[in-house]
Design a protein around this motif. Structure first.
Motif, PDB file in Angstrom:
ATOM      1  N   ASP A 113      11.170   5.779   4.267  1.00 13.36           N
ATOM      2  CA  ASP A 113      11.664   6.603   5.370  1.00 13.36           C
ATOM      3  C   ASP A 113      12.601   5.816   6.275  1.00 13.36           C
ATOM      4  O   ASP A 113      13.645   6.311   6.716  1.00 13.36           O
ATOM      5  CB  ASP A 113      10.495   7.159   6.195  1.00 13.36           C
ATOM      6  N   PRO A 128       0.841  -1.204   0.000  1.00  9.96           N
ATOM      7  CA  PRO A 128       0.000   0.000   0.000  1.00  9.96           C
ATOM      8  C   PRO A 128       0.873   1.249   0.000  1.00  9.96           C
ATOM      9  O   PRO A 128       2.015   1.225   0.468  1.00  9.96           O
ATOM     10  CB  PRO A 128      -0.790  -0.127   1.306  1.00  9.96           C
ATOM     11  N   ALA A 129       0.338   2.352  -0.517  1.00 12.11           N
ATOM     12  CA  ALA A 129       1.118   3.589  -0.620  1.00 12.11           C
ATOM     13  C   ALA A 129       1.649   4.035   0.734  1.00 12.11           C
ATOM     14  O   ALA A 129       2.793   4.520   0.847  1.00 12.11           O
ATOM     15  CB  ALA A 129       0.258   4.683  -1.244  1.00 12.11           C
ATOM     16  N   SER A 130       0.827   3.873   1.783  1.00 18.69           N
ATOM     17  CA  SER A 130       1.272   4.296   3.115  1.00 18.69           C
ATOM     18  C   SER A 130       2.473   3.475   3.590  1.00 18.69           C
ATOM     19  O   SER A 130       3.395   3.988   4.229  1.00 18.69           O
ATOM     20  CB  SER A 130       0.122   4.174   4.113  1.00 18.69           C
ATOM     21  N   GLU A 131       2.465   2.168   3.281  1.00 18.65           N
ATOM     22  CA  GLU A 131       3.571   1.307   3.667  1.00 18.65           C
ATOM     23  C   GLU A 131       4.822   1.611   2.833  1.00 18.65           C
ATOM     24  O   GLU A 131       5.946   1.532   3.328  1.00 18.65           O
ATOM     25  CB  GLU A 131       3.186  -0.160   3.502  1.00 18.65           C
ATOM     26  N   GLN A 132       4.624   1.942   1.563  1.00 16.48           N
ATOM     27  CA  GLN A 132       5.765   2.301   0.717  1.00 16.48           C
ATOM     28  C   GLN A 132       6.504   3.506   1.295  1.00 16.48           C
ATOM     29  O   GLN A 132       7.732   3.502   1.400  1.00 16.48           O
ATOM     30  CB  GLN A 132       5.296   2.615  -0.702  1.00 16.48           C
ATOM     31  N   SER A 133       5.729   4.531   1.641  1.00 12.23           N
ATOM     32  CA  SER A 133       6.323   5.750   2.173  1.00 12.23           C
ATOM     33  C   SER A 133       7.071   5.478   3.476  1.00 12.23           C
ATOM     34  O   SER A 133       8.202   5.932   3.669  1.00 12.23           O
ATOM     35  CB  SER A 133       5.229   6.799   2.397  1.00 12.23           C
ATOM     36  N   GLY A 134       6.446   4.696   4.365  1.00 12.49           N
ATOM     37  CA  GLY A 134       7.076   4.404   5.639  1.00 12.49           C
ATOM     38  C   GLY A 134       8.354   3.589   5.471  1.00 12.49           C
ATOM     39  O   GLY A 134       9.352   3.829   6.169  1.00 12.49           O
TER      40      GLY A 134
END
Length: 229
Positions: free
Chosen positions: A226, A217-223
Motif C-alpha cells: 500500500d 508477515p502477511a499484514s506487513e506485506q499488505s501495508g
C-alpha cells in the motif's frame, strides 16, 4: 507381451511388484489412492504401504501431503510410472546399478544449484505460482545430456518433484540449449555467463527483494505494498 494382472493368483511375485501393477491397472498415472484402498487390495499384508514406497528406488514417483498439501494424510498421488519391476531382468539391472547418489553428493548438488530446481527455478519450500497450496520439494536426479559431439553424458541435477514427474525420461541436448541462449537478450545472457563462472546461480535485486518480501508477515506485506502504491 502384455503386463501380468496384479490380481492373477498364478502370478509369482512379491507385494511390491503386485502393488506396481495395481497402481498401473487400477489407479492410473496422475490419480490418487488412499491407504484404505491399498489395504483392501492387499488384505492381510501389513507392510503393503512400505512395499509401495520401495517403488521409488525404481523411478516411480508417488507424492504425499509432504510435497502436496492438497493431499490428505491418507492419500497419495501416483504421479509417474517407473521401470517395469515385474520384469525380473529389468529389476535386477536397476539393482546392479552402483550409481546410488550419496548424501555427500546430494548436498553438493543442492549447494551448486543454489537450492533451486534446475528446470523451473523454484526454491525448496516455495509455493508454485499456479498452485499456491503446493510447495516445492527438491530432489537430486540423473539427467541424460546429448553433447555437441553426439554422445550422451549423465549429470546430477537439482529438480523439484513436479519437474521430475513431468520430465523423467527427457534428454537435453547442447543444440537445444544453444537455441534457448541465443533467444535471450544481452543482459540475461551476461547474467548466465556470470553464473557459469561462479558455478552457481546468482541472485538479482528482484530475487533478493522477493525473498525479503516473502519473509514478512502477511499484514506487513499488505501495508508495504500500500505504501508503494
Amino acid at each position: 507381451m502384455p503386463d501380468p494382472r496384479w490380481d492373477d493368483p498364478s502370478l509369482k511375485a512379491g507385494t511390491m511388484v503386485r502393488a506396481a501393477l495395481w497402481l498401473v491397472q487400477e489407479v492410473g498415472e496422475g490419480n490418487t489412492f488412499t491407504k484404505e484402498q491399498l489395504r483392501l487390495a492387499f488384505p492381510g499384508i501389513a507392510q503393503a504401504d512400505r512395499r509401495v514406497r520401495d517403488l521409488r528406488d525404481f523411478g516411480w514417483v508417488l507424492d504425499t501431503n509432504a510435497s502436496d498439501v492438497t493431499l490428505s494424510a491418507e492419500e497419495q498421488r501416483f504421479s509417474k510410472r517407473g521401470v517395469d519391476v515385474w520384469n525380473a531382468d529389468v529389476r535386477r539391472a536397476v539393482k546392479r546399478d552402483d550409481g546410488a547418489i550419496s548424501n555427500k553428493q546430494r548436498d553438493a548438488v543442492f549447494a551448486a544449484g543454489g537450492y533451486q530446481c534446475a528446470f523451473c527455478g523454484i526454491a525448496g519450500g516455495e509455493p508454485y505460482p499456479d498452485r499456491p497450496a503446493e510447495t516445492a520439494v527438491l530432489l537430486v536426479s540423473r539427467r541424460s545430456i546429448e553433447t555437441a559431439r553426439g554422445g550422451v553424458e549423465q549429470l546430477l541435477v537439482t529438480e523439484c518433484k513436479r519437474c521430475r514427474s513431468g520430465a523423467a525420461t527427457r534428454t537435453h541436448s547442447v543444440s537445444e540449449v544453444r537455441a534457448m541462449l541465443e533467444d535471450l537478450d544481452a543482459e540475461d545472457l551476461r547474467r548466465i555467463k556470470r553464473w557459469a563462472v561462479q558455478g552457481i546461480r546468482g541472485t538479482t535485486p528482484l530475487d533478493r527483494a522477493w525473498t525479503g518480501f516473502r519473509a514478512l508477515p502477511a499484514s506487513e506485506q499488505s501495508g508495504l505494498l500500500d505504501q508503494l502504491g
